[in-house]
Design an enzyme around this catalytic site. Structure first.
Site, PDB file in Angstrom:
ATOM      1  N   LYS A 116       0.973  -0.692   0.103  1.00  0.00           N
ATOM      2  CA  LYS A 116       0.488   0.501   0.305  1.00  0.00           C
ATOM      3  C   LYS A 116       0.923   0.837  -0.432  1.00  0.00           C
ATOM      4  O   LYS A 116       0.251   1.930  -0.927  1.00  0.00           O
ATOM      5  CB  LYS A 116      -1.141  -0.734   1.186  1.00  0.00           C
ATOM      6  CG  LYS A 116      -1.396  -1.135   1.186  1.00  0.00           C
ATOM      7  CD  LYS A 116      -2.601  -1.117   2.237  1.00  0.00           C
ATOM      8  CE  LYS A 116      -4.071  -0.682   1.683  1.00  0.00           C
ATOM      9  NZ  LYS A 116      -5.150  -0.794   2.356  1.00  0.00           N
ATOM     10  N   LYS A 237     -18.173  -4.605   1.919  1.00  0.00           N
ATOM     11  CA  LYS A 237     -19.228  -3.464   1.116  1.00  0.00           C
ATOM     12  C   LYS A 237     -20.566  -4.750   1.152  1.00  0.00           C
ATOM     13  O   LYS A 237     -20.517  -6.234   1.006  1.00  0.00           O
ATOM     14  CB  LYS A 237     -18.791  -3.677  -0.491  1.00  0.00           C
ATOM     15  CG  LYS A 237     -17.962  -2.926  -0.095  1.00  0.00           C
ATOM     16  CD  LYS A 237     -16.934  -2.735  -1.311  1.00  0.00           C
ATOM     17  CE  LYS A 237     -15.886  -2.218  -1.846  1.00  0.00           C
ATOM     18  NZ  LYS A 237     -15.067  -2.145  -2.720  1.00  0.00           N
ATOM     19  N   ARG A 291      -8.333  -6.777  -9.943  1.00  0.00           N
ATOM     20  CA  ARG A 291      -8.739  -8.029 -10.279  1.00  0.00           C
ATOM     21  C   ARG A 291      -9.792  -7.405 -10.554  1.00  0.00           C
ATOM     22  O   ARG A 291      -9.970  -6.434 -10.612  1.00  0.00           O
ATOM     23  CB  ARG A 291      -8.700  -8.623  -9.052  1.00  0.00           C
ATOM     24  CG  ARG A 291      -9.637  -8.258  -7.669  1.00  0.00           C
ATOM     25  CD  ARG A 291      -9.279  -9.326  -6.650  1.00  0.00           C
ATOM     26  NE  ARG A 291      -9.195  -8.553  -5.222  1.00  0.00           N
ATOM     27  CZ  ARG A 291     -10.615  -8.093  -5.170  1.00  0.00           C
ATOM     28  NH1 ARG A 291     -11.615  -7.809  -5.760  1.00  0.00           N
ATOM     29  NH2 ARG A 291     -10.799  -6.759  -4.251  1.00  0.00           N
TER      30      ARG A 291
HETATM   31  P1  ADP Z   1      -8.189  -3.163   4.072  1.00  0.00           P
HETATM   32  O1  ADP Z   1      -7.043  -3.437   2.298  1.00  0.00           O
HETATM   33  O2  ADP Z   1      -7.683  -3.685   4.630  1.00  0.00           O
HETATM   34  O3  ADP Z   1      -9.717  -2.797   3.072  1.00  0.00           O
HETATM   35  P2  ADP Z   1      -8.465  -0.015   2.858  1.00  0.00           P
HETATM   36  O4  ADP Z   1      -7.559   1.503   3.158  1.00  0.00           O
HETATM   37  O5  ADP Z   1      -8.820  -0.405   1.262  1.00  0.00           O
HETATM   38  O6  ADP Z   1      -7.755  -0.982   3.492  1.00  0.00           O
HETATM   39  O7  ADP Z   1      -9.397   0.556   3.716  1.00  0.00           O
HETATM   40  C1  ADP Z   1     -10.975   0.087   3.920  1.00  0.00           C
HETATM   41  C2  ADP Z   1     -10.952   1.017   5.111  1.00  0.00           C
HETATM   42  O8  ADP Z   1     -10.928   1.742   6.010  1.00  0.00           O
HETATM   43  C3  ADP Z   1     -12.107   1.907   3.799  1.00  0.00           C
HETATM   44  O9  ADP Z   1     -12.820   1.389   2.831  1.00  0.00           O
HETATM   45  C4  ADP Z   1     -12.358   2.648   5.000  1.00  0.00           C
HETATM   46  O10 ADP Z   1     -13.515   2.733   5.327  1.00  0.00           O
HETATM   47  C5  ADP Z   1     -12.145   3.257   6.393  1.00  0.00           C
HETATM   48  N1  ADP Z   1     -10.157   4.018   6.039  1.00  0.00           N
HETATM   49  C6  ADP Z   1      -9.297   4.243   5.150  1.00  0.00           C
HETATM   50  N2  ADP Z   1      -8.404   5.526   5.166  1.00  0.00           N
HETATM   51  C7  ADP Z   1      -9.032   6.179   5.697  1.00  0.00           C
HETATM   52  C8  ADP Z   1      -8.846   7.029   6.322  1.00  0.00           C
HETATM   53  N3  ADP Z   1      -7.698   7.810   5.858  1.00  0.00           N
HETATM   54  N4  ADP Z   1      -9.612   7.489   6.699  1.00  0.00           N
HETATM   55  C9  ADP Z   1     -11.162   7.795   6.970  1.00  0.00           C
HETATM   56  N5  ADP Z   1     -11.563   6.249   6.436  1.00  0.00           N
HETATM   57  C10 ADP Z   1     -10.451   5.661   6.331  1.00  0.00           C
END
Ligand code: ADP
Length: 451
Positions: A116, A237, A291
């Site tokens: 990431k 989701k 994907r």
């Molecule tokens: P993972 O790969 O663990 O799913 P993500 O980066 O996709 O991590 O983040 C998952 C969820 O966490 C996001 O959909 C959101 O709900 C929350 N999230 C991530 N980053 C932030 C942020 N900077 N501020 C608020 N919520 C966040």
């Protein structure tokens, strides 16, 4: 074009890929664990190979067995679906070494986006807006304090190797920071074997909006609009829609163009999703999935483009079937993920489905691998089907969704259908007025009603 595709997955997505391959006149090979011998994708495939016992690591994640199944059946390509091996760079490399085409991006791009910190750095370099935060991994508490003070509290500590929301911790003030850092590090170390963490501004009420892209691997890319996946429970989701009720056409075109240009510059090949948080009119990149996504059908509904056909075409060297100008958006689509779970406690409910009746009619699509009499094995995720509804506009789509949910029958096990029946009648949902915390808050507020 490929002669024969092996589908390295199970459930509704295996069936989804199988359907696309059949339409293109390509032979299909299903692989399955001993627990899935009776599955629909196994019954419908031209050939099938049992690749091991129920546990995923011994079957659907068993690269050796899957490659062997490919060699035995003479399949020339593998579609990984989502989950399992779909974002495993090593798998893509092993297939290349065996002259089997991986229907997906290059191992290099999978690896880049799987880290990431690297993904965020790349996104920024390519002109994609990112969440303010540390430039890379944060090792020292002192450095963390400095960055947090600069971007302002609250901040979020995230794991570089993260996934599924693990290794994330919020710090609301400097007093919380050291503890949040050490908890996030140890969670990340335990879950991913990598304790690198970074810091981001924590957004309080964002929406989750993601852009679907397709690249041809040779410098061309298109976007297929966005999906709003803000209705989530525990970062999973639950309900997805296209378009987002929060964006106007100008914002859509702006973010879509930024993302498709970045993907083209990257030389990306195949389907990808660039995920953003969206707050106060601004987009903030969080990650890219290399994907097909579970929620891809809502994009198919509003564009008429079959994303799996497109993936297969690109992987076989046939390029993209449409230019950006040829992509037209029509109407509105919503997907509900129907899980075999208690609609309140979300406790999984494996067992035999005594009766399964799916809705039909104009604008209604059900992607599901189950049937009446099917026994849901307890070993895998609890998704039993997706209901996707399309209408000329969001109001028509919601009316159609309500009646489709009324027709849907799943007996013998618990399912999350009743939750969707509540949501479709909710005023905030009807107004499209929700952020990523809305569903969790709703469930907490209504927990007492169902005791
Ligand atoms: P993972 O790969 O663990 O799913 P993500 O980066 O996709 O991590 O983040 C998952 C969820 O966490 C996001 O959909 C959101 O709900 C929350 N999230 C991530 N980053 C932030 C942020 N900077 N501020 C608020 N919520 C966040």
């Amino acid at each position: 074009m490929f002669q024969k595709i092996l589908i390295a997955n199970r459930g509704e997505i295996a069936l989804r890929v199988l359907r696309a391959a059949k339409e293109l006149g390509i032979q299909t090979v299903a692989v399955h664990s001993t627990a899935d011998a009776e599955a629909m994708h196994v019954r419908l495939a031209d050939e099938s190979v049992c690749i091991g016992p129920p546990a995923s690591r011994d079957s659907y994640l068993n690269i050796h067995q899957i490659v062997a199944a490919c060699e035995v059946t003479g399949a020339d390509a593998i579609h990984p679906g989502y989950g399992f091996l779909s974002e495993n760079a090593k798998f893509a490399e092993i297939l290349a070494a065996h002259n089997i085409t991986f229907i997906g991006p290059s191992a290099e791009h999978i690896r880049l986006m799987g880290d990431k910190i690297e993904a965020k750095r790349t996104a920024k370099r390519l002109g994609i807006p990112v969440v303010p935060g540390s430039e890379g991994a944060v090792r020292e508490d002192r450095a963390a304090k400095k960055i947090a003070a600069e971007i302002g509290y609250p901040v979020l500590i995230k794991a570089s190797a993260g996934g599924g929301g693990r290794g994330m911790k919020v710090a609301r003030s400097e007093a919380d920071l050291s503890e949040a850092l050490s908890t996030a590090r140890s969670e990340a170390g335990a879950a991913f074997g990598d304790d690198a963490v970074y810091i981001e501004k924590y957004l309080e009420k964002p929406r989750h909006i993601e852009v679907q892209v397709m690249g041809d691997g040779a410098g061309k890319a298109i976007h297929l609009g966005e999906r709003d996946c803000s209705l989530q429970r525990r970062h999973q989701k639950v309900w997805e829609e296209a378009h987002s009720p929060a964006l106007n056409a100008e914002e859509r075109t702006r973010i879509g163009s930024i993302v498709s240009k970045a993907i083209a510059d990257l030389g990306y090949s195949g389907a990808g999703t660039v995920e953003f948080l969206y707050e106060n009119g601004e987009f903030y990149f969080i990650e890219m999935n290399t994907r097909l996504q579970v929620e891809h059908p809502v994009t198919e509904a509003i564009t008429g483009i079959d994303l799996v056909h497109e993936q297969i075409r690109v992987a076989s060297g046939g390029g993209l079937s449409a230019t950006q100008d040829e992509v037209r958006f029509f109407g509105h689509a919503i997907e509900c993920r129907i899980n075999a779970e208690d609609p309140r406690t979300f406790v999984p409910s494996p067992g035999t489905i005594s009766h399964f009746h799916t809705p039909g009619g104009l604008g209604v699509r059900v992607d599901s691998g189950v049937y009446s009499g099917y026994r849901i094995p307890p070993y895998y995720d609890s998704l039993i089907g997706k209901l996707i509804v399309h209408g000329r506009n969001r109001v028509e789509c919601m009316m159609r969704l309500r009646r489709a949910l009324d027709e849907f029958v799943v007996d013998g096990i618990n399912s999350t259908l009743p939750l969707f029946q509540e949501l479709v009648g909710n005023v905030d949902v009807a107004n499209g007025d929700y952020d990523i915390h809305w569903l969790e808050n709703y469930l907490a507020d209504h927990a007492a009603d169902h005791k």
